[in-house]
Write a protein that holds these residues in place. Structure first.
Motif, PDB file in Angstrom:
ATOM      1  N   TYR A  83      63.157  15.399  56.148  1.00  0.00           N
ATOM      2  CA  TYR A  83      64.312  14.367  56.280  1.00  0.00           C
ATOM      3  C   TYR A  83      65.505  15.177  56.463  1.00  0.00           C
ATOM      4  CZ  TYR A  83      67.166  10.333  55.951  1.00  0.00           C
ATOM      5  OH  TYR A  83      68.166   9.418  56.408  1.00  0.00           O
ATOM      6  N   LYS A  84      65.627  16.402  55.759  1.00  0.00           N
ATOM      7  CA  LYS A  84      66.989  17.319  55.904  1.00  0.00           C
ATOM      8  C   LYS A  84      66.872  17.853  57.480  1.00  0.00           C
ATOM      9  CE  LYS A  84      67.708  17.784  51.110  1.00  0.00           C
ATOM     10  NZ  LYS A  84      67.670  18.310  50.267  1.00  0.00           N
ATOM     11  N   GLU A 136      70.094  10.149  44.436  1.00  0.00           N
ATOM     12  CA  GLU A 136      70.155  11.518  43.731  1.00  0.00           C
ATOM     13  C   GLU A 136      71.663  12.045  43.857  1.00  0.00           C
ATOM     14  OE1 GLU A 136      67.262  13.918  46.177  1.00  0.00           O
ATOM     15  OE2 GLU A 136      65.618  13.224  44.881  1.00  0.00           O
ATOM     16  N   ARG A 137      72.128  11.950  45.128  1.00  0.00           N
ATOM     17  CA  ARG A 137      73.528  12.059  45.310  1.00  0.00           C
ATOM     18  C   ARG A 137      74.547  11.267  44.199  1.00  0.00           C
ATOM     19  NH1 ARG A 137      77.365  11.008  50.569  1.00  0.00           N
ATOM     20  NH2 ARG A 137      79.252  11.703  49.630  1.00  0.00           N
ATOM     21  N   TYR A 152      63.501   7.938  52.817  1.00  0.00           N
ATOM     22  CA  TYR A 152      64.194   9.137  52.397  1.00  0.00           C
ATOM     23  C   TYR A 152      65.731   9.210  52.206  1.00  0.00           C
ATOM     24  CZ  TYR A 152      60.076  11.720  53.681  1.00  0.00           C
ATOM     25  OH  TYR A 152      58.559  12.208  53.685  1.00  0.00           O
ATOM     26  N   GLN A 206      67.548  10.000  48.659  1.00  0.00           N
ATOM     27  CA  GLN A 206      68.795  10.958  48.807  1.00  0.00           C
ATOM     28  C   GLN A 206      69.940  10.439  48.324  1.00  0.00           C
ATOM     29  OE1 GLN A 206      70.043  12.124  53.002  1.00  0.00           O
ATOM     30  NE2 GLN A 206      69.789  14.244  52.221  1.00  0.00           N
TER      31      GLN A 206
END
Length: 182
Positions: free
Chosen positions: A108-109, A37-38, A30, A34
């Protein structure tokens, strides 16, 4: 993931489960997604960020992102199937319950880290079937006896993993003893 393959989970007041958080090469899948994507968003809005993100992203080998996506998909699918077919098998809304629990365990967040502890009350709150070991004193004594035996073995041998079944067949993984330096 293993606990979700049972009819119910036996826990004590101080025990916990962890989130569904597949790891590849010691890195959370994850987290990799992430990070990609960032990087994409930052570079898209400011091309000067390529200098920052290039060295970071270049550390990943080809297909690593796809492997991470596949690991997440597989682990979530596995947990959902196990919950639906085992823990919630006798319930008419088993599929919906399984999806809800799996989504919560793999958020995950919300979970943030692989090492996050999900204690008994939270496990019940998200919908897992949990039984307190302390509610059955004989069972608690038996579980603690097994726990103490394994802890003794782990602390006094080179073993770092022991798996034993109900037939007495065991697998023990050991680390090599350190080589003395002269």
């Amino acid at each position: 993931m293993i606990a979700c393959s049972c009819r119910s989970i036996l826990m004590t007041d101080h025990s916990n489960l962890g989130p569904i958080d597949p790891q590849l090469r010691g890195v959370p899948a994850y987290g990799v997604i992430q990070e990609f994507e960032r990087a994409f968003k930052e570079v898209k809005s400011d091309s000067s960020k390529i200098a920052l993100w290039g060295p970071i992203i270049s550390q990943y080998k080809p297909t690593f992102l796809s492997q991470c996506e596949n690991a997440i998909e597989w682990s979530n699918k596995f947990v959902q199937e196990q919950l639906e077919k085992v823990m919630f098998a006798d319930e008419r809304d088993a599929k919906e319950k399984a999806m809800k629990v799996s989504k919560k365990l793999s958020d995950y967040k919300d979970n943030l880290r692989h090492e996050r502890h999900i204690h008994i009350e939270e496990c019940k709150k998200i919908g897992l079937r949990v039984e307190r070991i302390e509610d059955d004193q004989d069972l608690q004594d038996l579980v603690l006896t097994v726990h103490h035996c394994f802890m003794h073995s782990l602390m006094n041998t080179q073993c770092f993993k022991i798996i034993e079944n109900h037939n007495g067949i065991a697998f023990a993984k050991q680390q090599a003893p350190p080589i003395p330096q002269r």
